[in-house]
Design a protein around this motif. Structure first.
Motif, PDB file in Angstrom:
ATOM      1  N   SER A  65       0.930  -1.206  -0.011  1.00 48.53           N
ATOM      2  CA  SER A  65       0.091  -0.077  -0.012  1.00 48.53           C
ATOM      3  C   SER A  65       0.987   1.438   0.044  1.00 48.53           C
ATOM      4  O   SER A  65       2.128   1.113   0.710  1.00 48.53           O
ATOM      5  N   SER A  84      -6.286  -1.203  -0.612  1.00 44.57           N
ATOM      6  CA  SER A  84      -7.466  -1.985  -0.300  1.00 44.57           C
ATOM      7  C   SER A  84      -8.301  -2.502  -1.072  1.00 44.57           C
ATOM      8  O   SER A  84      -8.710  -1.632  -2.258  1.00 44.57           O
ATOM      9  N   THR A  85      -9.091  -3.393  -0.996  1.00 45.44           N
ATOM     10  CA  THR A  85     -10.214  -3.941  -1.761  1.00 45.44           C
ATOM     11  C   THR A  85     -11.430  -3.218  -1.510  1.00 45.44           C
ATOM     12  O   THR A  85     -12.519  -3.517  -2.355  1.00 45.44           O
ATOM     13  N   SER A  87     -13.583   0.345  -0.055  1.00 52.11           N
ATOM     14  CA  SER A  87     -13.116   1.731   0.301  1.00 52.11           C
ATOM     15  C   SER A  87     -14.002   2.126   1.509  1.00 52.11           C
ATOM     16  O   SER A  87     -15.374   2.110   1.515  1.00 52.11           O
ATOM     17  N   THR A 245      -9.579   4.701   1.776  1.00 49.78           N
ATOM     18  CA  THR A 245      -9.032   3.465   1.449  1.00 49.78           C
ATOM     19  C   THR A 245      -9.535   2.976   0.213  1.00 49.78           C
ATOM     20  O   THR A 245     -10.616   3.286  -0.310  1.00 49.78           O
ATOM     21  N   GLY A 246      -8.575   2.232  -0.910  1.00 48.54           N
ATOM     22  CA  GLY A 246      -9.006   1.604  -1.985  1.00 48.54           C
ATOM     23  C   GLY A 246      -9.176   2.702  -3.120  1.00 48.54           C
ATOM     24  O   GLY A 246      -9.889   2.550  -3.858  1.00 48.54           O
TER      25      GLY A 246
END
Length: 305
Positions: A65, A84-85, A87, A245-246
């Motif tokens: 990441s 990340s997969t 969000s 994230t993601g």
């Protein structure tokens, strides 16, 4: 008659012989063609392809990441990562905790947590929640002594589309205020019957004094008149942090956030007054509890952030 019998016997022997040869050919053929079939399969296969002609079943290698940070002119800090997969988008207001309440605003931080995703910017509460549900997003909101957060969790391809729902300008409709106060009363009731919540409030009261901003109880019922004033003063972009994230394209995400948050007040960032640690003890008389709950807390080092 004897000629017909002779012909029949000849036909039977010929048929039996042909059947035997057919069975022999069937048994011998795989052995004879086995090498050719193996060579044909090896020619089709490749050390690169697991199953030729079919989608790969081996997952792609995971990557480390990497995070990106941008601070807008409004004072909003945007932090994102790209591995990340899912969000999770969280907008945190560091000055919206109960420690920033004035003496007349007790309980306003908790009540404003219950005002999350309420009517604003021409959208009703039902429409905001419906849009989140249609995109498979899970909304959340929290409030504590040191800040408040609002956000949602969804798939990365839907995150940027839902960002405007975090930037609505609350209109404080009467029915929304009524619902928020009712939810806040439920939270207060549950907290007062929970030993861990009672101990936490008691620890802060013992450490900083029960009448100070940091030591007063978090779970208090607010008056309707203080909800709007507290929110307008503390739910501002200056000093706020948006974490995500993601997010694969940080720059595009920043542009989307800047456009979506145009209606939120910028305000002015104010550094909260550092609480003074006093130390002491606090006891709660609860003879009907049936158990004695004890908690200890110690003064920790101050955070440089």
């Amino acid at each position: 008659l004897s000629r017909l019998c002779f012909q029949a016997n000849s036909f039977f022997l010929h048929f039996k012989t042909m059947a035997s040869l057919t069975r022999a050919a069937t048994l011998v053929a795989p052995r004879r063609l086995g090498g050719a079939i193996a060579r044909q399969f090896s020619a089709l296969s490749s050390p690169v392809e697991e199953f030729p002609g079919l989608p790969s079943t081996t997952p792609t290698l995971s990557t480390a990441s990497s995070s990106s940070v941008t601070t807008l002119s409004s004072g909003l800090t945007i932090v994102s990562e790209n591995a990340s997969t899912t969000s999770t988008i969280a907008l945190t207001f560091p000055n919206a905790g109960s420690s920033c309440e004035t003496a007349s605003e007790s309980g306003a931080a908790l009540a404003n947590k219950c005002m999350a995703f309420k009517s604003g910017s021409g959208l009703s509460s039902a429409l905001i929640l419906r849009n989140l549900e249609d995109e498979g997003a899970t909304p959340f909101a929290s409030a504590g002594r040191l800040g408040a957060s609002i956000g949602f969790t969804t798939s990365p391809d839907k995150a940027e589309h839902l960002i405007p729902l975090l930037g609505t300008n609350c209109t404080f409709e009467k029915w929304d205020m009524k619902d928020a106060l009712a939810l806040a009363k439920v939270d207060v009731s549950e907290a007062q019957s929970n030993a861990q919540s009672v101990l936490t409030d008691s620890i802060y009261a013992a450490a900083y004094g029960g009448q100070t901003a940091m030591g007063k109880p978090l779970y208090t019922v607010a008056s309707a008149s203080t909800i709007q004033s507290f929110r307008e003063r503390t739910y501002v972009l200056s000093g706020a942090v948006l974490s995500a994230t993601g997010i694969s394209d940080h720059e595009a995400f920043v542009l989307s956030v800047e456009e979506s948050f145009s209606e939120i007040a910028v305000g002015t960032a104010s550094d909260p007054i550092a609480p003074v640690y006093l130390g002491g003890e606090s006891r709660v008389n609860a003879p009907s509890a049936g158990y004695a709950h004890v908690a200890l807390a110690f003064q920790g080092p101050s955070s440089p952030v």
